[in-house]
Design an enzyme around this catalytic site. Structure first.
Site, PDB file in Angstrom:
ATOM      1  N   ASN A 206     -11.683  -3.073  -2.867  1.00 15.85           N
ATOM      2  CA  ASN A 206     -11.984  -4.433  -1.917  1.00 15.85           C
ATOM      3  C   ASN A 206     -12.691  -4.063  -0.567  1.00 15.85           C
ATOM      4  O   ASN A 206     -12.338  -3.186   0.267  1.00 15.85           O
ATOM      5  CB  ASN A 206     -10.272  -4.922  -1.565  1.00 15.85           C
ATOM      6  CG  ASN A 206     -10.196  -6.185  -1.070  1.00 15.85           C
ATOM      7  OD1 ASN A 206     -11.520  -6.720  -0.229  1.00 15.85           O
ATOM      8  ND2 ASN A 206      -9.501  -6.876  -0.645  1.00 15.85           N
TER       9      ASN A 206
ATOM     10  N   HIS B 257     -14.180 -13.179  -4.387  1.00 20.58           N
ATOM     11  CA  HIS B 257     -14.153 -12.013  -3.653  1.00 20.58           C
ATOM     12  C   HIS B 257     -13.336 -11.035  -4.568  1.00 20.58           C
ATOM     13  O   HIS B 257     -12.286 -11.626  -4.989  1.00 20.58           O
ATOM     14  CB  HIS B 257     -13.176 -12.509  -2.487  1.00 20.58           C
ATOM     15  CG  HIS B 257     -12.560 -11.483  -1.763  1.00 20.58           C
ATOM     16  ND1 HIS B 257     -13.131 -10.176  -1.446  1.00 20.58           N
ATOM     17  CD2 HIS B 257     -11.168 -11.404  -1.246  1.00 20.58           C
ATOM     18  CE1 HIS B 257     -12.342  -9.265  -0.800  1.00 20.58           C
ATOM     19  NE2 HIS B 257     -11.044  -9.957  -0.854  1.00 20.58           N
TER      20      HIS B 257
ATOM     21  N   CYS C 239     -12.049 -11.385   4.410  1.00 21.59           N
ATOM     22  CA  CYS C 239     -12.343 -11.551   3.200  1.00 21.59           C
ATOM     23  C   CYS C 239     -13.136 -12.821   2.884  1.00 21.59           C
ATOM     24  O   CYS C 239     -14.096 -12.693   2.082  1.00 21.59           O
ATOM     25  CB  CYS C 239     -11.135 -11.319   2.172  1.00 21.59           C
ATOM     26  SG  CYS C 239     -10.185  -9.750   2.450  1.00 21.59           S
TER      27      CYS C 239
HETATM   28  O1  UT7 Z   1      -8.549  -9.401   0.082  1.00 27.05           O
HETATM   29  C1  UT7 Z   1      -7.457 -10.100   0.061  1.00 27.05           C
HETATM   30  C2  UT7 Z   1      -6.204  -9.790   0.448  1.00 27.05           C
HETATM   31  N1  UT7 Z   1      -5.503  -8.722  -0.453  1.00 27.05           N
HETATM   32  C3  UT7 Z   1      -5.012  -9.144  -1.570  1.00 27.05           C
HETATM   33  O2  UT7 Z   1      -5.392 -10.043  -2.406  1.00 27.05           O
HETATM   34  C4  UT7 Z   1      -4.022  -8.150  -2.136  1.00 27.05           C
HETATM   35  C5  UT7 Z   1      -2.802  -8.825  -2.805  1.00 27.05           C
HETATM   36  N2  UT7 Z   1      -1.716  -8.102  -3.146  1.00 27.05           N
HETATM   37  C6  UT7 Z   1      -1.879  -7.214  -4.191  1.00 27.05           C
HETATM   38  O3  UT7 Z   1      -2.988  -7.129  -4.806  1.00 27.05           O
HETATM   39  C7  UT7 Z   1      -0.459  -6.416  -4.520  1.00 27.05           C
HETATM   40  O4  UT7 Z   1       0.494  -6.863  -3.965  1.00 27.05           O
HETATM   41  C8  UT7 Z   1      -0.763  -4.947  -4.429  1.00 27.05           C
HETATM   42  C9  UT7 Z   1      -1.625  -4.367  -5.510  1.00 27.05           C
HETATM   43  C10 UT7 Z   1      -1.078  -4.595  -3.219  1.00 27.05           C
HETATM   44  C11 UT7 Z   1       0.502  -4.216  -4.390  1.00 27.05           C
HETATM   45  O5  UT7 Z   1       1.256  -4.287  -5.863  1.00 27.05           O
HETATM   46  P1  UT7 Z   1       2.649  -5.246  -6.070  1.00 27.05           P
HETATM   47  O6  UT7 Z   1       2.912  -5.227  -7.466  1.00 27.05           O
HETATM   48  O7  UT7 Z   1       2.810  -6.231  -4.832  1.00 27.05           O
HETATM   49  O8  UT7 Z   1       3.307  -3.756  -5.348  1.00 27.05           O
HETATM   50  P2  UT7 Z   1       4.459  -3.649  -4.381  1.00 27.05           P
HETATM   51  O9  UT7 Z   1       3.903  -3.602  -2.723  1.00 27.05           O
HETATM   52  O10 UT7 Z   1       5.644  -4.718  -4.605  1.00 27.05           O
HETATM   53  O11 UT7 Z   1       5.223  -2.264  -4.520  1.00 27.05           O
HETATM   54  C12 UT7 Z   1       6.045  -1.915  -5.749  1.00 27.05           C
HETATM   55  C13 UT7 Z   1       6.309  -0.699  -6.068  1.00 27.05           C
HETATM   56  C14 UT7 Z   1       7.096  -0.127  -4.547  1.00 27.05           C
HETATM   57  O12 UT7 Z   1       8.095   0.815  -5.083  1.00 27.05           O
HETATM   58  P3  UT7 Z   1       9.640   0.389  -5.417  1.00 27.05           P
HETATM   59  O13 UT7 Z   1      10.071  -0.107  -4.024  1.00 27.05           O
HETATM   60  O14 UT7 Z   1       9.555  -0.569  -6.688  1.00 27.05           O
HETATM   61  O15 UT7 Z   1      10.250   1.627  -6.066  1.00 27.05           O
HETATM   62  C15 UT7 Z   1       6.060   0.629  -3.921  1.00 27.05           C
HETATM   63  O16 UT7 Z   1       6.666   1.369  -2.972  1.00 27.05           O
HETATM   64  O17 UT7 Z   1       4.990   0.171  -6.124  1.00 27.05           O
HETATM   65  C16 UT7 Z   1       5.192   1.078  -4.824  1.00 27.05           C
HETATM   66  N3  UT7 Z   1       3.779   1.274  -4.327  1.00 27.05           N
HETATM   67  C17 UT7 Z   1       3.008   2.316  -5.143  1.00 27.05           C
HETATM   68  N4  UT7 Z   1       3.226   3.227  -5.934  1.00 27.05           N
HETATM   69  C18 UT7 Z   1       2.345   4.102  -6.216  1.00 27.05           C
HETATM   70  C19 UT7 Z   1       2.829   0.524  -3.588  1.00 27.05           C
HETATM   71  N5  UT7 Z   1       1.798   1.050  -3.408  1.00 27.05           N
HETATM   72  C20 UT7 Z   1       1.610   2.256  -4.427  1.00 27.05           C
HETATM   73  C21 UT7 Z   1       0.676   3.004  -4.612  1.00 27.05           C
HETATM   74  N6  UT7 Z   1       1.035   4.072  -5.728  1.00 27.05           N
HETATM   75  N7  UT7 Z   1      -0.526   2.828  -4.154  1.00 27.05           N
END
Ligand code: UT7
Length: 336
Positions: free
Chosen positions: A293, A263, A118
């Site tokens: 992204n 970014h 990135c």
């Molecule tokens: O380019 C630079 C690098 N990337 C970034 O900067 C990304 C940084 N991180 C993020 O943007 C966030 O962490 C994400 C958007 C990737 C994920 O959001 P989050 O709030 O951290 O979600 P999480 O991984 O903690 O998951 C929360 C819940 C989980 O369910 P439970 O365990 O709470 O029941 C996941 O299974 O959301 C679920 N989940 C989804 N649900 C529906 C994870 N991905 C999805 C999805 N659709 N696509």
């Protein structure tokens, strides 16, 4: 030694594949929902490449042609190519030489490949800036191009990562500035290797003997892995830090910034940075809603759109900033 001079961005351009993939299209494939994706990331749709039409190199070339046209230059005027990507056409050679061929260049100019995910575009911009500053080259093409969609896990298991990434390319042309005070004021690059595995594609790995056979044993390692929460936690610290570093070095306050081009990692990260810097909506550019992204391509695509939309004028103070896999992070401060 030649006198140091400033490089300015004489041209910018971008290219995105024509196929639009909406969140609704991903719902049955990834067991996700439009509401979840929009709430957590701000993304509404992204572009996916067309096999046989789009390659990482030719998408970069399409963006480069536009940047060269804006600069009033021909491909053979380019004296150095800097190509940033995490999704190269081949394991080797790098995509820089392919872009040179794609542009029909015959001048045998060097082609340098940059692998900083990135932050890759800003790392590449910084390299290019040094060459122009020292007088070694007058015309440098910097490209960021990515095809993520061919390497994503398109099953529910991959939903945490696969909803985020999209394909696209952006490019800029650097030339020595002839206007006093205009150009790239400074660039700032950082890395912290202790977090290398927090956002990674592990295979194919050269440290595994018979890697071509053995990579199939660990199929999950062919897909990107991301510890999203940890990446988020670090991103919201490093973005403001590296932007402040650039402003401090040049004697500016955050409110002096006319346009911040971050970014496009996650709209929530951008909103956090905006709030922390006290910037109004019109001073922060976001297009993650439409492209997701695109890692090394995201900053030049956003910059190109901002210029195209008339949101950046000559004399404006423009700040570019990125954070991502490595971890790496970077900024550039530009007097447009
Ligand atoms: O380019 C630079 C690098 N990337 C970034 O900067 C990304 C940084 N991180 C993020 O943007 C966030 O962490 C994400 C958007 C990737 C994920 O959001 P989050 O709030 O951290 O979600 P999480 O991984 O903690 O998951 C929360 C819940 C989980 O369910 P439970 O365990 O709470 O029941 C996941 O299974 O959301 C679920 N989940 C989804 N649900 C529906 C994870 N991905 C999805 C999805 N659709 N696509």
């Amino acid at each position: 030694m030649a006198t140091l001079r400033h490089a300015y961005l004489a041209g910018v351009g971008h290219y995105v594949p024509s196929r639009v993939v909406t969140n609704a299209e991903l719902e049955p494939m990834l067991n996700t929902s439009d509401a979840w994706i929009q709430e957590r990331t701000g993304i509404r749709e992204r572009r996916w490449f067309a096999e046989g039409t789009d390659t990482t190199a030719n998408m970069g070339a399409n963006a480069a042609r536009k940047a060269l046209e804006m600069a009033g230059l021909e491909p053979n005027d380019v004296q150095l190519i800097v190509f940033a990507t995490l999704s190269p056409d081949y394991f080797f050679p790098g995509s820089g030489v392919l872009l040179q061929r794609e542009l029909g260049m015959t001048n045998n100019c060097p082609a340098l490949d940059v692998r900083n995910q990135c932050s890759g575009f800003i790392y590449g911009l910084s390299v290019a800036d040094q060459f122009v500053r020292t007088g070694m080259y007058d015309t440098v093409l910097v490209v960021g191009s990515e095809i993520h969609s061919s390497g994503l896990d398109k099953t529910p298991e991959g939903r945490g990562v696969s909803v985020i990434f999209g394909d696209g390319a952006g490019a800029v042309v650097l030339r020595p500035s002839t206007t006093e005070g205009q150009g790239i004021l400074s660039t700032h690059l950082h890395a912290q290797g202790e977090y290398a595995e927090e956002l990674i594609v592990k295979e194919p790995s050269s440290n595994r003997d018979n890697r071509n056979q053995r990579m199939m044993e660990k199929k999950e390692d062919l897909y990107p892995y991301m510890n999203g929460q940890n990446v988020f936690k670090h991103a919201v610290v490093r973005f403001p830090q590296v932007i402040k570093e650039a402003l401090d070095q040049n004697g500016y306050q955050s409110t002096d910034v006319d346009m911040l081009i971050p970014h496009q990692a996650n709209l929530r990260i951008t909103q956090y940075v905006q709030q922390k810097m006290g910037l109004t909506d019109d001073k922060v550019f976001s297009n993650i809603q439409r492209y997701g992204n695109t890692t090394a391509a995201s900053v030049p695509i956003a910059l190109s759109e901002a210029v195209q939309e008339g949101k950046i004028k000559r004399g404006d103070l423009v700040c570019l900033a990125a954070f991502g896999s490595g971890f790496t992070w970077a900024s550039a401060l530009i007097k447009w």
